[in-house]
Each structure stands twice: as C-alpha cells, then as structure tokens.
Design an enzyme around this catalytic site. Structure first.
Site, PDB file in Angstrom:
ATOM      1  CE  LYS A  38      -0.366  -0.008   5.056  1.00  0.00           C
ATOM      2  NZ  LYS A  38      -1.272  -0.045   6.219  1.00  0.00           N
ATOM      3  NE  ARG A 136      -5.575   0.411  11.915  1.00  0.00           N
ATOM      4  CZ  ARG A 136      -4.355   0.178  11.450  1.00  0.00           C
ATOM      5  NH1 ARG A 136      -3.425   1.124  11.525  1.00  0.00           N
ATOM      6  NH2 ARG A 136      -4.040  -1.001  10.925  1.00  0.00           N
ATOM      7  CE1 TYR A 264       9.410  32.439   0.594  1.00  0.00           C
ATOM      8  CE2 TYR A 264       9.605  30.047   0.682  1.00  0.00           C
ATOM      9  CZ  TYR A 264       9.317  31.210  -0.021  1.00  0.00           C
ATOM     10  OH  TYR A 264       8.965  31.132  -1.343  1.00  0.00           O
ATOM     11  CG  MET A 313       6.224  23.571  -2.651  1.00  0.00           C
ATOM     12  SD  MET A 313       4.921  24.364  -3.605  1.00  0.00           S
ATOM     13  CE  MET A 313       3.876  25.004  -2.298  1.00  0.00           C
TER      14      MET A 313
END
Length: 369
Positions: A38, A136, A264, A313
């Site tokens: 997965k 779960r 930043y 990013m």
C-alpha cells in the site's frame, strides 16, 4: 561519487529480495507470506515492488484501497490482492478486478453481500478483520454468531481468511498485551470455524510480530516495513537492507556574510561567515518543515550538512561551510549509510512517515544486482 543530475529515489530490488528471504527464514516452510504494498509500496514503486515479489514467489499482496489494487491489476499482477480498507462505493469495481475485500463490520458485510448478489457471485473470496485491541477496524469478538447467521443459506461469498492486527508488536514492554491479543484471536477463530463448518486460514503478525512472536504465525504473516529495510528495532535493522535511497544535488552555493539571513521568515541568521548550498528538494517532495532549522541533516561527501532555515516547497538550504563541495555534487538524504529511520528520528517521527511522504514527482530509478 557519481552525479545523479536531479532529485532521485533509487530503488534497490536486490535489497528487497534480501529482506524477503531474511523474513522468510523466521517462518515455517508452509507459512504463507503476504507483502504489504500500500501507499505506493511505502513510498517507493508499487508496481516494481510487486513484480519483483511475484518472481520471488510471494503468496499475497495487500493494499489499503481499491484503486491501489486496480493499479496492480492494470500492471499485470495476477497474485491474490487483499484490500484492507475498501469502501462500499468501490465494491463493484473490486469484484470486477478480482480483488479480495477485508470485511470489518456488520454494515460492510451486509453491503458486500448485496453487491455480490447483484453481480451474481458464488463463493467470492473475502477476509474478515477482527479487532483484538488496536481499536481501529474490525468485528468484535462477539460478532461470530451474527456473521454465521448472515451467511446461513447464502453462497455469494466464502470466508478465505480471518485476521487481526497487533497493536504494539515492536514494544516488548507490551508483551502481555500482545499475548492477550493472540489468545483472543485464537478464541475467535475457533468459535468462527465451529459456526462456519470450515476453517479459513489465519494471519495476525506484521513485521515486528514475525520477529517477536513467531509462534503466532498461524497460516500466513503480513510484512510491510520489513520488506523495505526497517525492523522497528536498531538490532533488526542491521539484518535488513534499505530498499529506497533518496539522493539530490547541489544547485547553487552561497557565501553568507555575518548578520545575513537564509530562507523564508529569515529563519536562519548567520553569526559569522558561512557557506550554504541550495538543494532541489522540499516539502512538496516529502521533506516536511519539521526537518528544518537544524533538526535534520543530509550527507555530502560523507559529511553532515545541517538543514538551515525553513524548508521551502521545492528547496532546502544546508550548511556546507566545512565541506569541500561544488555545484552539481551528489547529496544523500537517506539510504543504506544514513537510514530513513535515523533521518526521521531527528524530527521525532518514524521511517514509515518519511518513506511514504516521498512525492510521486521525484524520479524513480532501479537496480537489481
């Protein structure tokens, strides 16, 4: 050191084979092996991993969602595929693609029976998930009677396996709880077998379960993270080989003057003369902001280069003041000599998270020696 040219995730299929054979060595010869693929095979390449595993003789695959199973079928994967968390809206497609659902509640069982009836199925293979403490997904221990009542006089489906999931298999301080889960599962399976009149095969162990609770291997085990090179334990990690190595390059080198800032929000302020390198990888590629501000580092020519300032990013900046390097040089983010687990720990997280976070825009390359 060869130059990779761009940010690249190198997938070592020979390491995958090594890990598979190591984990198999912990099992009885007759025990089936399910490979969990997965989340793009834990951030690598679901199709490439599955194709390799088929050549190695794996018995089953597991994915989380139907669309992942469809991707494998479209790639030519023929082995049985267990869908761990299917949604009713996808049941029709699941049957059309010969995928096998995990049914985990009375509602889901009823809805799948309805779809199977509409599609005129007979003895369609399904798997029942029981909750033994993870809380779960899963039927309750007391649901065996309801399940058998639902199936009485019907032939649309056939229970192929029953399974559960250990909550803390890697934590030996929780051994008592894990043993309780195993005993509960044995009780559930015995009761369900009696009510069904036949015996589906059973599976409960994940990677850490294979290592720590081999007596509970039942008829099949499931391995995810272990196949990709991580055993949830530093000692076991030495027996495994990381499948994925994340590399990038130096795009530009800057000389930083005292008092200047980097990135930043001016998150890094230089107190003296420093040299920084900008790398073409950022949080859109899976390197989250939690790794910035000096928490994590990459490796350049065998030396640590701390990430400085905020992760952008598409870029990170690292301190290379004490490293002899040039623009275009290769940078190791994680891999065999600097594992994903070690990298993740620097930001107080786990290998699963950093591996599965690697963006699909990162180029994949392959080796199989």
């Amino acid at each position: 050191m060869d130059k990779v040219g761009e940010t690249t995730l190198e997938i070592d299929l020979s390491a995958l084979e090594h890990n598979f054979r190591y984990l198999k060595s912990k099992l009885l010869p007759e025990t089936k092996f399910l490979a969990v693929v997965k989340a793009f095979a834990y951030g690598s390449d679901m199709v490439a991993i599955a194709k390799k595993m088929e050549t190695l003789g794996v018995d089953y695959f597991a994915v989380a969602y139907v669309k992942e199973g469809v991707l494998l079928r479209d790639a030519g994967i023929m082995s049985p595929i267990l869908v761990l968390h299917p949604q009713p809206v996808n049941f029709g497609e699941l049957i059309d693609r010969c995928l096998e659902p995990s049914l985990y509640s009375q509602k889901i069982l009823k809805q799948f029976l309805k779809t199977a009836h509409q599609k005129k199925q007979k003895d369609y293979p399904v798997h029942l998930k029981f909750n033994t403490g993870l809380n779960r997904l899963g039927f309750w221990e007391t649901d065996a009677e309801h399940i058998s009542a639902q199936l009485a006089g019907r032939n649309e489906i056939k229970i192929k396996s029953i399974f559960s999931h250990l909550a803390a298999s890697e934590d030996l301080t929780e051994k008592e709880f894990s043993q309780m889960q195993i005993k509960t599962f044995e009780k559930i399976s015995a009761e369900l077998n009696q009510k069904l009149g036949y015996s589906p095969f059973r599976h409960m162990l994940n990677t850490s379960g294979i290592i720590n609770y081999p007596k509970a291997q039942f008829e099949m085990v499931r391995s995810g993270i272990g196949l990709y090179g991580y055993g949830n334990d530093a000692k076991e990690d030495q027996n495994l080989k990381p499948v994925a190595t994340l590399k990038t390059i130096i795009s530009q080198i800057h000389k930083i003057e005292p008092g200047e800032t980097v990135g930043y929000n001016r998150a890094f302020a230089s107190e003296d003369h420093r040299i920084s390198a900008t790398l073409p990888i950022g949080h859109a590629d899976g390197i989250g902001r939690q790794y910035g501000k000096g928490k994590a580092h990459v490796t350049i020519h065998g030396k640590k280069a701390p990430i400085i300032g905020n992760v952008c990013m598409d870029m990170i900046m690292v301190d290379v003041t004490d490293i002899d390097c040039q623009e275009g040089d290769e940078v190791l983010v994680f891999g065999e000599n600097a594992s994903a687990e070690q990298f993740a720990t620097l930001a107080n997280t786990i290998s699963y998270e950093i591996l599965t976070a690697i963006s699909q825009r990162v180029k994949r390359t392959y080796k199989d020696t």
